[in-house]
Scaffold this active site. Structure first.
Site, PDB file in Angstrom:
ATOM      1  N   SER A 138      45.198  39.070  31.831  1.00  0.00           N
ATOM      2  CA  SER A 138      45.577  38.001  32.204  1.00  0.00           C
ATOM      3  C   SER A 138      46.848  37.185  31.545  1.00  0.00           C
ATOM      4  O   SER A 138      46.874  38.070  30.408  1.00  0.00           O
ATOM      5  CB  SER A 138      44.781  36.807  31.549  1.00  0.00           C
ATOM      6  OG  SER A 138      44.561  35.894  31.429  1.00  0.00           O
ATOM      7  N   TYR A 163      38.065  34.816  25.669  1.00  0.00           N
ATOM      8  CA  TYR A 163      37.860  35.293  27.287  1.00  0.00           C
ATOM      9  C   TYR A 163      39.688  36.551  26.806  1.00  0.00           C
ATOM     10  O   TYR A 163      39.617  37.248  27.524  1.00  0.00           O
ATOM     11  CB  TYR A 163      38.994  34.405  27.688  1.00  0.00           C
ATOM     12  CG  TYR A 163      39.696  34.577  29.309  1.00  0.00           C
ATOM     13  CD1 TYR A 163      38.983  34.850  30.034  1.00  0.00           C
ATOM     14  CD2 TYR A 163      40.494  34.329  29.363  1.00  0.00           C
ATOM     15  CE1 TYR A 163      38.953  35.423  31.237  1.00  0.00           C
ATOM     16  CE2 TYR A 163      41.314  34.720  30.810  1.00  0.00           C
ATOM     17  CZ  TYR A 163      40.681  34.849  31.542  1.00  0.00           C
ATOM     18  OH  TYR A 163      41.219  35.158  32.925  1.00  0.00           O
TER      19      TYR A 163
HETATM   20  N1  LIG Z   1      42.696  31.974  38.364  1.00  0.00           N
HETATM   21  C1  LIG Z   1      43.481  32.681  37.519  1.00  0.00           C
HETATM   22  O1  LIG Z   1      44.592  31.259  37.852  1.00  0.00           O
HETATM   23  C2  LIG Z   1      43.314  33.332  37.212  1.00  0.00           C
HETATM   24  C3  LIG Z   1      44.891  33.658  35.980  1.00  0.00           C
HETATM   25  C4  LIG Z   1      44.287  35.191  34.917  1.00  0.00           C
HETATM   26  C5  LIG Z   1      43.061  36.031  35.284  1.00  0.00           C
HETATM   27  N2  LIG Z   1      42.757  35.690  36.013  1.00  0.00           N
HETATM   28  C6  LIG Z   1      41.072  37.143  36.895  1.00  0.00           C
HETATM   29  O2  LIG Z   1      41.093  36.577  38.342  1.00  0.00           O
HETATM   30  C7  LIG Z   1      40.160  37.570  38.315  1.00  0.00           C
HETATM   31  C8  LIG Z   1      39.523  36.632  39.561  1.00  0.00           C
HETATM   32  O3  LIG Z   1      39.416  35.454  38.852  1.00  0.00           O
HETATM   33  P1  LIG Z   1      38.870  34.299  40.050  1.00  0.00           P
HETATM   34  O4  LIG Z   1      40.406  32.859  39.328  1.00  0.00           O
HETATM   35  O5  LIG Z   1      38.986  34.813  41.453  1.00  0.00           O
HETATM   36  O6  LIG Z   1      37.956  33.893  39.225  1.00  0.00           O
HETATM   37  P2  LIG Z   1      36.313  33.446  39.823  1.00  0.00           P
HETATM   38  O7  LIG Z   1      35.849  32.619  38.882  1.00  0.00           O
HETATM   39  O8  LIG Z   1      36.657  31.569  41.289  1.00  0.00           O
HETATM   40  O9  LIG Z   1      36.294  34.963  40.621  1.00  0.00           O
HETATM   41  C9  LIG Z   1      34.985  35.668  39.774  1.00  0.00           C
HETATM   42  C10 LIG Z   1      34.113  35.896  40.782  1.00  0.00           C
HETATM   43  O10 LIG Z   1      33.292  36.918  40.108  1.00  0.00           O
HETATM   44  C11 LIG Z   1      31.770  37.241  40.389  1.00  0.00           C
HETATM   45  N3  LIG Z   1      31.333  37.689  39.144  1.00  0.00           N
HETATM   46  C12 LIG Z   1      31.572  36.787  37.898  1.00  0.00           C
HETATM   47  N4  LIG Z   1      30.502  37.529  36.702  1.00  0.00           N
HETATM   48  C13 LIG Z   1      30.535  38.390  37.448  1.00  0.00           C
HETATM   49  C14 LIG Z   1      28.891  40.095  37.151  1.00  0.00           C
HETATM   50  N5  LIG Z   1      28.870  39.943  36.181  1.00  0.00           N
HETATM   51  N6  LIG Z   1      28.791  40.885  38.728  1.00  0.00           N
HETATM   52  C15 LIG Z   1      29.564  40.407  39.477  1.00  0.00           C
HETATM   53  N7  LIG Z   1      30.297  39.636  39.969  1.00  0.00           N
HETATM   54  C16 LIG Z   1      30.462  38.210  38.819  1.00  0.00           C
HETATM   55  C17 LIG Z   1      31.757  35.335  40.864  1.00  0.00           C
HETATM   56  O11 LIG Z   1      30.899  34.849  40.944  1.00  0.00           O
HETATM   57  C18 LIG Z   1      33.145  34.990  41.332  1.00  0.00           C
HETATM   58  O12 LIG Z   1      32.510  34.551  42.492  1.00  0.00           O
HETATM   59  C19 LIG Z   1      38.781  36.874  37.145  1.00  0.00           C
HETATM   60  O13 LIG Z   1      38.893  38.563  36.356  1.00  0.00           O
HETATM   61  C20 LIG Z   1      40.106  36.273  36.164  1.00  0.00           C
HETATM   62  O14 LIG Z   1      39.510  36.288  34.436  1.00  0.00           O
HETATM   63  C21 LIG Z   1      42.398  34.892  37.254  1.00  0.00           C
END
Ligand SMILES: NC(=O)c1ccc[n+]([C@@H]2O[C@H](COP(=O)([O-])OP(=O)(O)OC[C@H]3O[C@@H](n4cnc5c(N)ncnc54)[C@H](O)[C@@H]3O)[C@@H](O)[C@H]2O)c1
Length: 334
Positions: A138, A163
């Protein structure tokens, strides 16, 4: 490059925002996709179910999609999945996201983002055919850095939220495993991703909800913030390039952003225009854990795999706004 249909990718977090879009694209490109998600209730589970249902419904004929409801903290379940599916690639996106939630719920970050990540590393390492691991980091690892744009060579030893600390920990853990066990691990530092099927806890979604309800939107740091907003299609394009690249080192970290740092007030105005409303704003001070600005240098990813983000906020926000309005009108009527 289109790969043969025998290639298999395991996508963790396939019911999440980025995982859903990535899984959809890999299915389109002829990959066999295995999705793993716990469907945790950090935000509305119905949205996760809708994404999973859409993934199934839209998959090209003949495409293979297998999904499992599984918590990545369940090491035995994860081991079984790896043994049965033998993926070529693991795209690890499952995590507990959210900067602000990590202030109030620290332990879930330790559990999913640290222990869960270790489980993924262990399963990769012990797999009969060791997969290439591509994992989500991130932009938050840059903490309060003020040198812009953020480059991968910048120091990232001073996170300002738990985080961010867990994401930085993931990068360190992945480096260790790549070094010790010669398994390939590539981390992608995502910069504020948005688009259709967006997360409801994120700023644009909260703004859109408030604007459509005629409520004032909460604008932190009095609107004086800069964010590198990246449209989901550009993110997916970058992920595909990294997954399909054959020339990457054993371990590396890349920014994946838009390389445009937008003023928050401009973003709010484009969103309001797209929704056809006049925004009301409640100006508030900076929140704990938030950073003032994010701005990605994408030079490294461009050089490595030709990544070139294309979507400006003027193009991307109307697409998001259209989806948001339609999705929530439909789900409210049901
Ligand atoms: N969306 C953004 O702007 C952003 C920015 C920086 C980093 N990220 C990273 O990208 C990745 C995806 O983010 P996103 O926005 O799609 O988030 P999201 O919450 O929509 O997707 C994450 C998914 O992981 C699943 N999950 C959570 N805990 C779990 C567990 N213990 N076991 C199995 N599944 C689990 C959730 O149910 C969810 O569907 C994450 O690692 C997040 O930290 C996202």
């Amino acid at each position: 490059m289109k790969l043969s249909a025998t290639r298999k990718i395991l996508v963790t977090g396939h019911a999440g925002f980025i995982g859903f879009h990535a899984a959809q694209e890999f299915l389109r490109r002829g990959w066999n996709v295995v999705g793993v998600d716990s469907f945790c209730d950090y935000y509305d589970v119905a949205l996760k179910r809708d994404r999973a249902a859409r993934l199934e419904a839209d998959k090209p004929s003949g495409a293979r999609l297998a999904t499992r409801k599984l918590d990545i903290c369940d090491l035995e379940g994860l081991r079984e999945t790896f043994a049965e599916e033998a993926p070529d690639i693991v795209l690890h996106l499952a995590a507990q996201p959210g900067v602000r939630y990590s202030i109030t719920h620290p332990f879930v970050y330790q559990k999913t983002n640290v222990e869960g990540f270790l489980n993924i590393l262990e399963c990769c390492r012990h797999a009969a055919k060791v997969p290439k691991l591509v994992f989500a980091s991130s932009s938050s690892v840059y903490g309060g850095n003020t040198k812009m744009p953020f480059e991968e060579s910048d120091q990232v030893d001073t996170p300002i939220s738990l985080y961010a600390a867990t994401k930085k920990a993931n990068e360190l853990m992945a480096h260790t495993y790549a070094h010790l066990y010669k398994m390939q691990a590539i981390g992608l530092r995502f910069f504020t991703v948005y688009g259709p099927w967006y997360r409801p806890d994120m700023a644009l979604s909260l703004f859109a909800d408030a604007m459509l309800a005629g409520r004032p939107i909460k604008v932190f740091n009095h609107g004086d913030m800069l964010r590198d907003f990246t449209f989901i299609d550009d993110i997916v394009d970058g992920i595909v390039r990294v997954v399909e690249a054959a020339n990457l080192p054993l371990y590396d970290i890349f920014n994946i952003g838009n390389h445009r740092s937008e003023k928050l007030l401009d973003v709010i105005n484009v969103l309001a225009e797209s929704l056809g409303v006049e925004p009301k704003m409640e100006m508030l001070p900076m929140q704990a854990g938030d950073v003032y600005a994010t701005y990605a240098s994408v030079e490294k990813l461009h050089k490595a795999v030709g990544y070139e983000p294309k979507t400006t906020i003027r193009e991307g926000i109307p697409v998001f706004a259209k989806w948001h309005r339609k999705y929530y009108e439909r789900t409210c009527r049901e």
